[in-house]
Structures are given as structure tokens and as C-alpha cells.
Write a protein that holds these residues in place. Sequence first.
Motif, mmCIF file in Angstrom:
data_model
loop_
_atom_site.group_PDB
_atom_site.id
_atom_site.type_symbol
_atom_site.label_atom_id
_atom_site.label_comp_id
_atom_site.label_asym_id
_atom_site.label_seq_id
_atom_site.Cartn_x
_atom_site.Cartn_y
_atom_site.Cartn_z
ATOM 1 N N GLN A 28 -4.320 5.086 -4.083
ATOM 2 C CA GLN A 28 -5.012 4.032 -3.338
ATOM 3 C C GLN A 28 -4.045 3.307 -2.405
ATOM 4 O O GLN A 28 -4.361 3.081 -1.229
ATOM 5 C CB GLN A 28 -5.648 3.025 -4.294
ATOM 6 C CG GLN A 28 -6.839 3.550 -5.036
ATOM 7 C CD GLN A 28 -7.367 2.545 -6.046
ATOM 8 O OE1 GLN A 28 -6.625 1.715 -6.564
ATOM 9 N NE2 GLN A 28 -8.655 2.636 -6.341
ATOM 10 N N HIS A 29 -2.885 2.934 -2.923
ATOM 11 C CA HIS A 29 -1.890 2.256 -2.084
ATOM 12 C C HIS A 29 -1.474 3.141 -0.918
ATOM 13 O O HIS A 29 -1.407 2.681 0.227
ATOM 14 C CB HIS A 29 -0.653 1.864 -2.901
ATOM 15 C CG HIS A 29 -0.837 0.654 -3.754
ATOM 16 N ND1 HIS A 29 -1.072 -0.601 -3.247
ATOM 17 C CD2 HIS A 29 -0.805 0.510 -5.103
ATOM 18 C CE1 HIS A 29 -1.184 -1.478 -4.238
ATOM 19 N NE2 HIS A 29 -1.020 -0.822 -5.379
ATOM 20 N N ALA A 30 -1.195 4.399 -1.181
ATOM 21 C CA ALA A 30 -0.731 5.324 -0.138
ATOM 22 C C ALA A 30 -1.775 5.516 0.971
ATOM 23 O O ALA A 30 -1.412 5.708 2.133
ATOM 24 C CB ALA A 30 -0.357 6.664 -0.760
ATOM 25 N N SER A 31 -3.044 5.429 0.617
ATOM 26 C CA SER A 31 -4.112 5.627 1.598
ATOM 27 C C SER A 31 -4.481 4.336 2.327
ATOM 28 O O SER A 31 -5.347 4.346 3.204
ATOM 29 C CB SER A 31 -5.353 6.199 0.915
ATOM 30 O OG SER A 31 -5.940 5.229 0.070
ATOM 31 N N GLY A 32 -3.844 3.232 1.958
ATOM 32 C CA GLY A 32 -4.137 1.955 2.597
ATOM 33 C C GLY A 32 -5.282 1.202 1.954
ATOM 34 O O GLY A 32 -5.715 0.175 2.455
ATOM 35 N N LYS A 33 -5.783 1.698 0.829
ATOM 36 C CA LYS A 33 -6.921 1.069 0.159
ATOM 37 C C LYS A 33 -6.526 0.355 -1.133
ATOM 38 O O LYS A 33 -7.388 -0.100 -1.875
ATOM 39 C CB LYS A 33 -7.986 2.122 -0.148
ATOM 40 C CG LYS A 33 -8.546 2.760 1.098
ATOM 41 C CD LYS A 33 -9.516 3.861 0.771
ATOM 42 C CE LYS A 33 -9.967 4.539 2.056
ATOM 43 N NZ LYS A 33 -10.759 5.718 1.797
ATOM 44 N N GLY A 34 -5.233 0.238 -1.405
ATOM 45 C CA GLY A 34 -4.779 -0.342 -2.664
ATOM 46 C C GLY A 34 -4.773 -1.847 -2.687
ATOM 47 O O GLY A 34 -5.245 -2.465 -3.628
ATOM 48 N N ALA A 35 -4.235 -2.461 -1.670
ATOM 49 C CA ALA A 35 -4.150 -3.922 -1.569
ATOM 50 C C ALA A 35 -3.930 -4.275 -0.112
ATOM 51 O O ALA A 35 -3.302 -3.513 0.634
ATOM 52 C CB ALA A 35 -2.999 -4.449 -2.423
ATOM 53 N N LYS A 36 -4.435 -5.418 0.287
ATOM 54 C CA LYS A 36 -4.264 -5.850 1.674
ATOM 55 C C LYS A 36 -2.776 -5.924 2.040
ATOM 56 O O LYS A 36 -2.370 -5.506 3.118
ATOM 57 C CB LYS A 36 -4.941 -7.202 1.863
ATOM 58 C CG LYS A 36 -5.096 -7.623 3.280
ATOM 59 C CD LYS A 36 -5.944 -8.877 3.359
ATOM 60 C CE LYS A 36 -6.214 -9.246 4.797
ATOM 61 N NZ LYS A 36 -7.050 -10.444 4.903
ATOM 62 N N TYR A 37 -1.972 -6.448 1.108
ATOM 63 C CA TYR A 37 -0.537 -6.601 1.354
ATOM 64 C C TYR A 37 0.111 -5.255 1.660
ATOM 65 O O TYR A 37 0.835 -5.117 2.646
ATOM 66 C CB TYR A 37 0.139 -7.250 0.140
ATOM 67 C CG TYR A 37 1.608 -7.546 0.371
ATOM 68 C CD1 TYR A 37 2.000 -8.747 0.942
ATOM 69 C CD2 TYR A 37 2.586 -6.621 0.030
ATOM 70 C CE1 TYR A 37 3.339 -9.023 1.171
ATOM 71 C CE2 TYR A 37 3.926 -6.894 0.258
ATOM 72 C CZ TYR A 37 4.296 -8.088 0.828
ATOM 73 O OH TYR A 37 5.622 -8.346 1.054
ATOM 74 N N THR A 38 -0.126 -4.255 0.824
ATOM 75 C CA THR A 38 0.530 -2.954 1.023
ATOM 76 C C THR A 38 -0.098 -2.183 2.177
ATOM 77 O O THR A 38 0.593 -1.396 2.827
ATOM 78 C CB THR A 38 0.497 -2.101 -0.258
ATOM 79 O OG1 THR A 38 -0.850 -1.917 -0.689
ATOM 80 C CG2 THR A 38 1.318 -2.735 -1.361
ATOM 81 N N SER A 39 -1.373 -2.398 2.460
ATOM 82 C CA SER A 39 -2.023 -1.644 3.537
ATOM 83 C C SER A 39 -1.401 -1.952 4.897
ATOM 84 O O SER A 39 -1.445 -1.117 5.799
ATOM 85 C CB SER A 39 -3.527 -1.924 3.575
ATOM 86 O OG SER A 39 -3.786 -3.249 3.995
ATOM 87 N N ARG A 40 -0.792 -3.121 5.027
ATOM 88 C CA ARG A 40 -0.139 -3.503 6.288
ATOM 89 C C ARG A 40 1.340 -3.144 6.307
ATOM 90 O O ARG A 40 2.031 -3.415 7.276
ATOM 91 C CB ARG A 40 -0.299 -4.998 6.519
ATOM 92 C CG ARG A 40 -1.751 -5.400 6.764
ATOM 93 C CD ARG A 40 -1.892 -6.877 6.915
ATOM 94 N NE ARG A 40 -1.701 -7.467 5.580
ATOM 95 C CZ ARG A 40 -1.585 -8.759 5.338
ATOM 96 N NH1 ARG A 40 -1.616 -9.622 6.314
ATOM 97 N NH2 ARG A 40 -1.429 -9.209 4.113
#
Length: 97
Positions: A28-40
Amino acid sequence: MPHVYILECSDGSYYVGSTWDLEARLQQHASGKGAKYTSRRLPVTLRWTQATDSIAEAYAWEKKIQGWSRRKREALMRGDWEAIQQASQRRGGRPPA
């Protein structure tokens, strides 16, 4: 199995999280869907993880580590318990109450 984990983001910052399913959460994090913070701040790299007995324990560790300094988080990732203790001391050398 529940886990607490630390990711390093592309900007060098750290993200601390907890989850029931580490592999799915990392995807999820790698695809940009994990958390707003990590998606950016993609891409992210797993730097540390610890399995726990319960999701409550993982969440408690997450909240605890989120309050730690960068220096203390990096000591944790290295497994340097002496440095963690040193980073926990108050200024002036007194241990926390």
C-alpha cells in the motif's frame, strides 16, 4: 502477525506505523495508497520492523516511537540499545523520571 515498522521516505524522513499484515501494508505504501504522508514522499524503504504479540502492542510501540527523536529512531534501527538509553537521558545527564 502484528508488526510495528519504520520506513525511510525519499526525503530522508521516517514514517512509523503498525499493521496486522506487513507485506500488504508495504505494498500500500509503495503504491501511494498507504498514508498521505508517505504518498507524497515516494519511494519508501523499510528500515526496521518488529513483530508483536498483539495489534494493541504494535500500536503502543508505534505511538511511543513516533515521539522519539531522529537520533533515537536511528539507534533503534541499528539495534544500539546503549545509544537509545543515552538519547533518552535529559539534558544535564539526568535520566527521565
